[in-house]
Design an enzyme around this catalytic site. Structure first.
Site, PDB file in Angstrom:
ATOM      1  N   THR A 101       0.846  -1.199   0.000  1.00  0.00           N
ATOM      2  CA  THR A 101       0.000   0.000   0.000  1.00  0.00           C
ATOM      3  C   THR A 101       0.880   1.247   0.000  1.00  0.00           C
ATOM      4  OG1 THR A 101      -1.739  -1.131   1.221  1.00  0.00           O
ATOM      5  CG2 THR A 101      -1.748   1.270   1.360  1.00  0.00           C
ATOM      6  N   ASP A 148       6.235  -4.100  -1.469  1.00  0.00           N
ATOM      7  CA  ASP A 148       5.644  -3.001  -0.697  1.00  0.00           C
ATOM      8  C   ASP A 148       6.685  -1.915  -0.450  1.00  0.00           C
ATOM      9  OD1 ASP A 148       3.866  -1.493   0.757  1.00  0.00           O
ATOM     10  OD2 ASP A 148       3.578  -2.949   2.370  1.00  0.00           O
ATOM     11  N   ASP A 204       8.329   3.345   5.193  1.00  0.00           N
ATOM     12  CA  ASP A 204       8.556   4.719   5.659  1.00  0.00           C
ATOM     13  C   ASP A 204      10.019   4.916   6.015  1.00  0.00           C
ATOM     14  OD1 ASP A 204       5.800   5.629   5.488  1.00  0.00           O
ATOM     15  OD2 ASP A 204       5.453   4.080   6.988  1.00  0.00           O
ATOM     16  N   LYS A 236       6.792   0.778   8.926  1.00  0.00           N
ATOM     17  CA  LYS A 236       5.719   0.864   7.949  1.00  0.00           C
ATOM     18  C   LYS A 236       4.429   1.275   8.651  1.00  0.00           C
ATOM     19  CE  LYS A 236       5.142  -2.227   4.954  1.00  0.00           C
ATOM     20  NZ  LYS A 236       4.795  -1.098   4.088  1.00  0.00           N
ATOM     21  N   GLY A 237       3.472   1.728   7.851  1.00  0.00           N
ATOM     22  CA  GLY A 237       2.181   2.088   8.421  1.00  0.00           C
ATOM     23  C   GLY A 237       1.836   3.555   8.260  1.00  0.00           C
ATOM     24  N   GLY A 238       2.694   4.277   7.515  1.00  0.00           N
ATOM     25  CA  GLY A 238       2.368   5.679   7.229  1.00  0.00           C
ATOM     26  C   GLY A 238       1.018   5.810   6.532  1.00  0.00           C
ATOM     27  N   GLY A 239       0.624   4.757   5.824  1.00  0.00           N
ATOM     28  CA  GLY A 239      -0.680   4.748   5.148  1.00  0.00           C
ATOM     29  C   GLY A 239      -1.726   3.976   5.949  1.00  0.00           C
ATOM     30  N   GLU A 290      -0.675  -5.358   5.851  1.00  0.00           N
ATOM     31  CA  GLU A 290       0.630  -5.508   5.180  1.00  0.00           C
ATOM     32  C   GLU A 290       1.418  -6.653   5.816  1.00  0.00           C
ATOM     33  OE1 GLU A 290       1.202  -0.879   3.719  1.00  0.00           O
ATOM     34  OE2 GLU A 290       2.074  -1.494   5.610  1.00  0.00           O
TER      35      GLU A 290
HETATM   36  C1  5RP Z   1       1.447   2.078   4.224  1.00  0.00           C
HETATM   37  C2  5RP Z   1       2.913   1.878   4.218  1.00  0.00           C
HETATM   38  C3  5RP Z   1       3.682   2.398   3.063  1.00  0.00           C
HETATM   39  O1  5RP Z   1       4.431   1.370   2.516  1.00  0.00           O
HETATM   40  C4  5RP Z   1       4.598   3.498   3.533  1.00  0.00           C
HETATM   41  O2  5RP Z   1       3.830   4.455   4.224  1.00  0.00           O
HETATM   42  C5  5RP Z   1       5.332   4.157   2.364  1.00  0.00           C
HETATM   43  O3  5RP Z   1       4.429   4.857   1.594  1.00  0.00           O
HETATM   44  P1  5RP Z   1       4.840   5.704   0.323  1.00  0.00           P
HETATM   45  O4  5RP Z   1       5.231   4.730  -0.727  1.00  0.00           O
HETATM   46  O5  5RP Z   1       3.588   6.477  -0.029  1.00  0.00           O
HETATM   47  O6  5RP Z   1       5.971   6.620   0.718  1.00  0.00           O
HETATM   48  O7  5RP Z   1       3.487   1.299   5.108  1.00  0.00           O
HETATM   49  O8  5RP Z   1       0.854   1.641   5.408  1.00  0.00           O
END
Ligand code: 5RP
Length: 220
Positions: free
Chosen positions: A28, A81, A84, A94-97, A103
């Site tokens: 994601t 994937d 962050d 991870k988990g910014g989204g 995941e």
């Molecule tokens: C989502 C995540 C993403 O992999 C992480 O936030 C990186 O996102 P981006 O590719 O937009 O920088 O862990 O939960």
């Protein structure tokens, strides 16, 4: 190249790690969105995808890629994937989204995790990026206090965010994660924690890092 161009570069490069005829694990985020768009060009050569979020599922389906229920699948060769942060051992935040739990579930099905990231994500020590933790709503304040006591971190509920699983995200600032495996193991045991955004047990085995000089491949 700007950050978006670097994301597009690694999204495209990840196609080389898709096993033809297999089911692909899909993460994601904005980097993964580039990968999904690239994957559409070879959709006739894969059996489908397992997705880690509603957003990725929608994007995959919009491209006509079949999304399978993880319960129907025993194992997949690769999970692709973003991250962050990623350190020099393949440990990640991870988990910014807000998709960290799903995941980790899809990463757990996979034989190997291929991380795709722009060069800004590579760090010496994890923790400058606020650590996301998915929590059951009634435990949010208790888990936040425990972070303060155990690690000196400042945990706050992410405003306006409810995960695909109906839970909250705590973002924990002020951490220096010198032993990611130990912290992941400890925090995962706290009542009310659904999952912590440290990926040490499910670390990356390979990272395709987008740099101004091109895609660098890091093996861990
Ligand atoms: C989502 C995540 C993403 O992999 C992480 O936030 C990186 O996102 P981006 O590719 O937009 O920088 O862990 O939960």
């Amino acid at each position: 190249m700007n950050q978006d161009e670097l994301k597009a570069l690694v999204g495209q490069a990840a196609l080389a790690h898709v096993v033809p005829g297999s089911i692909v694990g899909v993460g994601t985020g904005s980097t993964v969105n580039c990968f999904i768009d690239a994957l559409a060009t070879m959709k006739g050569r894969i059996r489908g995808a397992v997705s880690s979020s509603v957003k990725s599922t929608e994007r995959l389906q919009a491209h006509g890629i079949e999304v399978l229920d993880p319960n129907q699948i025993e194992s997949i060769p690769v999970y692709i994937d973003g991250a962050d942060e990623i350190d020099h051992h393949g440990h990640m935040i991870k988990g910014g989204g807000a998709a960290l739990t799903r995941e980790k579930i899809v990463a757990d099905l996979a034989e190997r995790f291929v991380c795709i990231a722009d060069a800004s994500k590579l760090v010496e020590v994890l923790g400058a990026f606020p650590l996301p933790v998915e929590v059951i709503p009634m435990a949010a304040a208790q888990v936040a206090r425990r972070f303060g006591r155990a690690y000196g971190g400042d945990a706050r509920v992410r405003d306006g965010v409810v995960t695909d699983n109906g839970n909250l995200i705590l973002d924990v600032r002020g951490l220096k994660i010198s032993d990611p495996m130990a912290m992941e193991t400890e925090v995962n045991q706290w009542p009310g924690v659904v999952s912590v955004g440290i990926f040490a047990r499910h670390r990356a085995r390979l990272c395709l890092l987008g740099t101004p000089e091109g895609v660098k491949t890091l093996q861990f």
